[in-house]
Design a protein around this motif. Structure first.
Motif, PDB file in Angstrom:
ATOM      1  N   UNK A   9       0.811  -1.210   0.000  1.00  0.00           N
ATOM      2  CA  UNK A   9       0.000   0.000   0.000  1.00  0.00           C
ATOM      3  C   UNK A   9       0.846   1.262   0.000  1.00  0.00           C
ATOM      4  N   UNK A  10       0.289   2.322   0.589  1.00  0.00           N
ATOM      5  CA  UNK A  10       0.915   3.645   0.596  1.00  0.00           C
ATOM      6  C   UNK A  10       2.148   3.660   1.496  1.00  0.00           C
ATOM      7  N   UNK A  11       3.186   4.382   1.039  1.00  0.00           N
ATOM      8  CA  UNK A  11       4.386   4.550   1.861  1.00  0.00           C
ATOM      9  C   UNK A  11       5.071   5.859   1.501  1.00  0.00           C
ATOM     10  N   UNK A  12       5.894   6.323   2.408  1.00  0.00           N
ATOM     11  CA  UNK A  12       6.660   7.556   2.183  1.00  0.00           C
ATOM     12  C   UNK A  12       7.897   7.236   1.346  1.00  0.00           C
ATOM     13  N   UNK A  13       8.579   8.267   0.923  1.00  0.00           N
ATOM     14  CA  UNK A  13       9.829   8.098   0.186  1.00  0.00           C
ATOM     15  C   UNK A  13      10.842   7.331   1.026  1.00  0.00           C
ATOM     16  N   UNK A  14      10.977   7.701   2.299  1.00  0.00           N
ATOM     17  CA  UNK A  14      11.930   7.018   3.178  1.00  0.00           C
ATOM     18  C   UNK A  14      11.579   5.543   3.354  1.00  0.00           C
ATOM     19  N   UNK A  15      10.292   5.246   3.500  1.00  0.00           N
ATOM     20  CA  UNK A  15       9.866   3.848   3.637  1.00  0.00           C
ATOM     21  C   UNK A  15      10.148   3.065   2.360  1.00  0.00           C
ATOM     22  N   UNK A  16       9.903   3.678   1.205  1.00  0.00           N
ATOM     23  CA  UNK A  16      10.178   3.017  -0.059  1.00  0.00           C
ATOM     24  C   UNK A  16      11.664   2.695  -0.179  1.00  0.00           C
ATOM     25  N   UNK A  17      12.512   3.657   0.137  1.00  0.00           N
ATOM     26  CA  UNK A  17      13.951   3.437   0.050  1.00  0.00           C
ATOM     27  C   UNK A  17      14.387   2.328   1.002  1.00  0.00           C
ATOM     28  N   UNK A  18      13.820   2.286   2.197  1.00  0.00           N
ATOM     29  CA  UNK A  18      14.157   1.233   3.158  1.00  0.00           C
ATOM     30  C   UNK A  18      13.779  -0.148   2.611  1.00  0.00           C
ATOM     31  N   UNK A  19      12.613  -0.258   1.979  1.00  0.00           N
ATOM     32  CA  UNK A  19      12.187  -1.537   1.398  1.00  0.00           C
ATOM     33  C   UNK A  19      13.134  -1.932   0.269  1.00  0.00           C
ATOM     34  N   UNK A  20      13.513  -0.971  -0.562  1.00  0.00           N
ATOM     35  CA  UNK A  20      14.424  -1.262  -1.678  1.00  0.00           C
ATOM     36  C   UNK A  20      15.783  -1.704  -1.141  1.00  0.00           C
ATOM     37  N   UNK A  91      11.930  12.168 -10.283  1.00  0.00           N
ATOM     38  CA  UNK A  91      11.942  11.031  -9.373  1.00  0.00           C
ATOM     39  C   UNK A  91      13.380  10.582  -9.108  1.00  0.00           C
ATOM     40  N   UNK A  92      14.197  10.532 -10.147  1.00  0.00           N
ATOM     41  CA  UNK A  92      15.613  10.181  -9.974  1.00  0.00           C
ATOM     42  C   UNK A  92      16.285  11.182  -9.046  1.00  0.00           C
ATOM     43  N   UNK A  93      16.042  12.454  -9.270  1.00  0.00           N
ATOM     44  CA  UNK A  93      16.664  13.490  -8.439  1.00  0.00           C
ATOM     45  C   UNK A  93      16.204  13.387  -6.990  1.00  0.00           C
ATOM     46  N   UNK A  94      14.948  13.087  -6.783  1.00  0.00           N
ATOM     47  CA  UNK A  94      14.416  12.907  -5.436  1.00  0.00           C
ATOM     48  C   UNK A  94      15.126  11.752  -4.730  1.00  0.00           C
ATOM     49  N   UNK A  95      15.312  10.654  -5.434  1.00  0.00           N
ATOM     50  CA  UNK A  95      16.028   9.510  -4.876  1.00  0.00           C
ATOM     51  C   UNK A  95      17.483   9.867  -4.562  1.00  0.00           C
TER      52      UNK A  95
END
Length: 157
Positions: A9-20, A91-95
């Motif tokens: 489901x929904x997640x923040x940028x930080x949560x997405x990066x942690x999962x990756x 999106x790349x720059x945000x990452x």
């Protein structure tokens, strides 16, 4: 900005990066690739842009996330394709700003563009591919641009 995972489901940028990062740590010897692509769908009053972020464990599966942006209806194809490209690059720059690429500089990056040799978008190939390569990324067009033309497209419907 909110991101979505098909199962989590929904997640923040930080949560997405942690999962990756966790996904990459599961098999440190595997070859990985990050693929980002955006597609859009215009309806009567609005245009929905969907950007897909895919982390591919080459030959062994992948995980992906996506994010959405809504705008007033954009009828001009050139403007929409430019906006799709802009969202992928943002999106790349945000990452990068969050240090995403700091944990493994050996992961190649591709930007998938929703343009191809067939149809009206063929006139825009040189422009958007030139833009992406000028800022240092590999650009892929249809039929190789699955992040935009298949994954992101699925979530614009």
């Amino acid at each position: 900005m909110n991101f979505f995972h098909p199962r989590k489901g929904r997640c923040s940028l930080d949560e997405m990066i942690a999962v990756i990062q966790s996904y990459v740590q599961e098999d440190r010897n595997a070859e990985y690739k990050v693929v980002i692509g955006t597609d859009s769908q215009t309806r009567e009053r609005q245009t929905l842009f969907v950007t897909a972020i895919i982390v591919q464990r080459v030959g062994k599966g992948a995980i992906f996330f996506y994010t959405r942006h809504l705008h007033r209806a954009m009828k001009d194809l050139r403007y929409r394709i430019y906006r799709e490209t802009e969202y992928s690059l943002k999106c790349v720059e945000l990452l990068k700003e969050k240090g995403f690429f700091g944990f493994s500089v050996n992961i190649p990056m591709e930007i998938h563009l929703d343009v191809g040799q067939q149809g009206e978008t063929r006139k825009l190939i040189q422009e958007v591919v030139g833009w992406v390569t000028a800022v240092g990324y590999t650009a892929k067009i249809k039929p190789e641009s699955y992040a935009a033309s298949q994954v992101a497209d699925r979530f614009t419907k």
